[in-house]
Structure formats: C-alpha cells, structure tokens
Design a protein around this motif. Sequence first.
Motif, PDB file in Angstrom:
ATOM      1  N   GLY A 113       0.687  -0.979  -0.233  1.00 42.00           N
ATOM      2  CA  GLY A 113       0.368  -0.184   0.106  1.00 42.00           C
ATOM      3  C   GLY A 113       0.879   1.272   0.162  1.00 42.00           C
ATOM      4  O   GLY A 113       0.691   2.257  -0.607  1.00 42.00           O
ATOM      5  N   ALA A 114       1.554   1.358   1.136  1.00 43.95           N
ATOM      6  CA  ALA A 114       2.962   2.460   1.330  1.00 43.95           C
ATOM      7  C   ALA A 114       3.305   3.179  -0.270  1.00 43.95           C
ATOM      8  O   ALA A 114       3.106   3.729  -0.731  1.00 43.95           O
ATOM      9  CB  ALA A 114       3.619   2.563   1.867  1.00 43.95           C
ATOM     10  N   ASP A 252      -6.895   7.061  -1.884  1.00 40.23           N
ATOM     11  CA  ASP A 252      -6.636   5.686  -0.740  1.00 40.23           C
ATOM     12  C   ASP A 252      -7.726   4.654  -0.478  1.00 40.23           C
ATOM     13  O   ASP A 252      -8.361   4.761   0.275  1.00 40.23           O
ATOM     14  CB  ASP A 252      -5.331   6.598  -0.409  1.00 40.23           C
ATOM     15  N   ALA A 255      -7.518   0.291   2.392  1.00 39.29           N
ATOM     16  CA  ALA A 255      -8.658  -0.423   2.925  1.00 39.29           C
ATOM     17  C   ALA A 255      -9.370  -0.426   2.735  1.00 39.29           C
ATOM     18  O   ALA A 255     -10.501  -1.840   3.549  1.00 39.29           O
ATOM     19  CB  ALA A 255      -8.260   0.494   3.871  1.00 39.29           C
ATOM     20  N   LYS A 281      -3.918  -4.701  -0.233  1.00 35.97           N
ATOM     21  CA  LYS A 281      -4.565  -4.832   1.051  1.00 35.97           C
ATOM     22  C   LYS A 281      -5.691  -5.966   0.510  1.00 35.97           C
ATOM     23  O   LYS A 281      -5.282  -7.318  -0.181  1.00 35.97           O
ATOM     24  CB  LYS A 281      -5.137  -4.153   2.060  1.00 35.97           C
TER      25      LYS A 281
HETATM   26  C1  LIG Z   1      -2.531  -0.171   5.178  1.00 35.38           C
HETATM   27  C2  LIG Z   1      -3.118   0.831   4.764  1.00 35.38           C
HETATM   28  C3  LIG Z   1      -2.140   1.337   3.875  1.00 35.38           C
HETATM   29  C4  LIG Z   1      -0.557   1.376   3.432  1.00 35.38           C
HETATM   30  O1  LIG Z   1      -0.664  -0.694   2.889  1.00 35.38           O
HETATM   31  P1  LIG Z   1       0.998  -1.188   2.977  1.00 35.38           P
HETATM   32  O2  LIG Z   1       0.499  -2.647   2.853  1.00 35.38           O
HETATM   33  O3  LIG Z   1       0.733  -1.459   4.672  1.00 35.38           O
HETATM   34  O4  LIG Z   1       1.977  -0.512   2.441  1.00 35.38           O
HETATM   35  C5  LIG Z   1      -2.135   3.177   2.945  1.00 35.38           C
HETATM   36  N1  LIG Z   1      -2.961   3.641   3.288  1.00 35.38           N
HETATM   37  C6  LIG Z   1      -4.579   3.011   4.129  1.00 35.38           C
HETATM   38  C7  LIG Z   1      -5.518   3.893   4.144  1.00 35.38           C
HETATM   39  C8  LIG Z   1      -4.268   1.980   4.429  1.00 35.38           C
HETATM   40  O5  LIG Z   1      -5.035   2.008   5.540  1.00 35.38           O
END
Ligand SMILES: *Cc1c(COP(=O)(O)O)cnc(C)c1O
Length: 434
Positions: A113-114, A252, A255, A281
């Motif tokens: 995600g990051a 974003d 999640a 995710k």
């Molecule tokens: C978990 C999350 C991230 C980061 O994702 P990772 O896979 O943990 O790096 C970014 N944005 C949101 C909204 C998240 O819940």
Amino acid sequence: MSNQDLLKRSQQAVWHPCTQMKSHEQFPLIPIARGDGVWLYDAAGKRYLDAVSSWWVNLFGHNNSRIKEAIKQQLDTLEHVMLAGFTHQPVVELSEKLSQLTGLGHAFYASDGASAVEVALKMSFHYWHNKNRPRKSFFACLHGSYHGETLGALSVTDVAIFKDTYAPLLMQSAQMPSPDWRLAEAGESAQAFALRCAEALEQYVSEHQHELAAFIIEPLVQCATGMSMYHPVYLRRAREICNKYQVHLIVDEIAVGFGRTGTMFAGEQAEIKADFICLSKGITGGYLPLSVVLTKDEIYQAFYDDKVAKGFLHSHSYTGNPLACSAALATLAIFESDDILQKNMQKSDLIQTKMQVLNDFPIQHLRHQGMIFAFDIMTKNQQFSKRFYQAALKQGVLLRPIGNTVYFMPPYTITEGEIDFMLQATVKALQETT
Ligand SMILES: *Cc1c(COP(=O)(O)O)cnc(C)c1O
C-alpha cells in the motif's frame, strides 16, 4: 517444532512490524500453524477467529480453494517476469478489469500500500512538472489520516506515534479538519458537519492552489486511526473543490476498496471520479503482496512523450508479479460469481442487529459502514487496548482495538454461527476489561 521453541526463535531472528519488541517479554507471540476459513490455528491446535481479516487483507477466508487454485495454475506457467519491456496475460487482464470497475485506466503496479501511495504522490508532482507548474509540490491530507509508513506516505499520515520520531526526514504537508462525525457539535448532523469541514478545505485549497499538487484522502472511513466514519457529501465537495482549484484528488482505497464499505469502491457512494486511486490489501484476497495506482487518461498523456525524462521512471522489482495478479483475478471472479456485494448487505444488517448486545457495556458511537463495524469504550484505562486484545485471544478471537475503538472487519465468508461466536467472545472480553 514446539510452540515454545518457535516463539524463542522468532524473538531472536524476526523483527516484528509495528511492535516494541520488548513487549513480547510480557505478551508472547502467537505461533500460527495453519488457517482455514475465518480460523487461524496455532501449533497446539487452539483456534482464533480472524475478526480483522489479518490486517484487513483476507476477504474470503484462509485456505480459499479458488484463489489457491488460480495461483497454482499460474505457478505452472509463469511465476515472474520483469514488467519493464515485457508483459503477460494476468497483468493485462487485471488492468482491464480494474479499469472497467473504476473508470480509470493505466494501472501502475507496486507491491504494498505505502509504495502505491508513493507512486501516486510522485506521479501527481511529476504531472504538474510536465505541465510547467513545478511549484505545485505540496500535499494536503486529513487530520488522523493514515497512508502508510514509507517516508512519502508517512509525510501525509497524521499519527504522532508513527511520525514524530521521523519528523526531520519528512516532507511538509497540511492537515485538513477530519469530517469524522464523532467530532460534530451536539445537534449537528454528520452531513452538516461534513459540509462545514469542506468549507475549511476550500478555504485552504483556494489560498494554496499554486503550491498544492494533490489532496489525498481515505474515502468514507479513516480506518487506521480508529474507524472514523464520515458523510459522503465531504468526498463530493472535495472533488468539486479540487476541480475548481486544479488540485489532484488521490483516493486511497487501500483499506476500504473491494467491498469493505458496501460498494466495490467507497468513492462510488459519493459518485466521484478520482484522479488517482490507490489499491492494495484485499486486492489478492490476502494471498500475495500487490498494489496498484489507477489514473485517468489526461494524466497518463502528460507523461507520453519523446523525452525519456517526461516518462514515469519509477519501478519495483516485483511490479505486476504474475502470481499476485492471478490471485487478484481470482478474487475479482469470486465477487462476480458469488454476488458478494449483495450478500454482504444482508450480512452487514445481521451483524449490526446482533451488535445490539454490546449496548449493555459502557460504549459509545456504535457504528458501521458496510462490512466495517466499530464502537468506542468509555474508559480512562490506558492499557485497555492491550488488555482487551489479550482477553479476546483467550476467548478465541483475534481483535486488535485501536486505542479505545474496538472494531470488526471480518472475512466476507463469516457465517452466522461464527458471527455469534465473535460477539459472544467480545461480550466476555468486555466483561473482563470494562
Ligand atoms: C494499510 C494502509 C496503507 C499502507 O499499506 P501497506 O500495505 O501497509 O504499506 C495505506 N493506506 C491505507 C488507507 C491503509 O489502510
């Protein structure tokens, strides 16, 4: 290998995420041997209901036969090939499917995600650069935002405990008031409060439009900072404001995408079209790391040029990994064939109704959005979160409160019997901790 042995070796050899390792002197790690459906089994055979879908990734249960089968088939064909200069069927099919679902084409892949957030931030800045507006290099986010832990993503995250230590390394960003309805004034509706927050956003964006590249937002639910929920009118206004002042809107959905909020993507509930959507995710059903940024034609075209440097020269080694893409395709196929969104609506109603048993406890803000359920415990005990986590584990349920917020984000495959089990365990854990 015995449980005890594994714990000791893990503590020696593995540096666990988001953890003060010393806390494991007091709270032992849980060694998991296998998973099946909503259940995780430890080495001694004790089982835990995974009520948080293993940090929100596992949509259709552990050991899911269809996703597993898709990965196995792909494994016999092509496990990986670099995506610069090469392509393959799973990545093309997945990109086309995601484009149909979101209305945004041009899928750029990463692994977590990051890293998707990094891609979106860099792309936004680079777009303005290519358009001769290099001053647009600044980002806005919400109070209590969470977008990941790498330096760029952390710069637009607003969680002191994750961020403060690294402040000297981070980019400046601006935090807009969160439309979280719990912050509304007495008598003020969630919608009125969201509109009031949107006014503050417009004020800021209008004053900084020449420096702002993008506004990044978690649509409908700010999950990581305690399942803060807000009225969709805020998203609609944010879209209008970003259009008016020529600022990108980065949505974003890492999640909340893939059905969590009731619709396939949360942005649909506000009928907005993002400039960038970040996904990760749930995208592979929790099987393999994969993330993607989708963007619109106009942005893509600003990079399309004879000059190499105008292109987006960003990459990760595992970009578009075929195994991960095949898991994502299988995940999307389950949504279609099993009518998941429709079934989740009924399941969401059922869970909500059953959650009424929690009203006997000192709780407030009982809330839900699709398949996310949360409530806040009224306690001054700083140790509540840790104590509740332990008490729930003892009852056979994996729940990790965020501060005083207890939440459920179960796999969509959870059955009525399992919902009852989850709630009974929660009741017992609350009896012990409140
Ligand atoms: C978990 C999350 C991230 C980061 O994702 P990772 O896979 O943990 O790096 C970014 N944005 C949101 C909204 C998240 O819940």
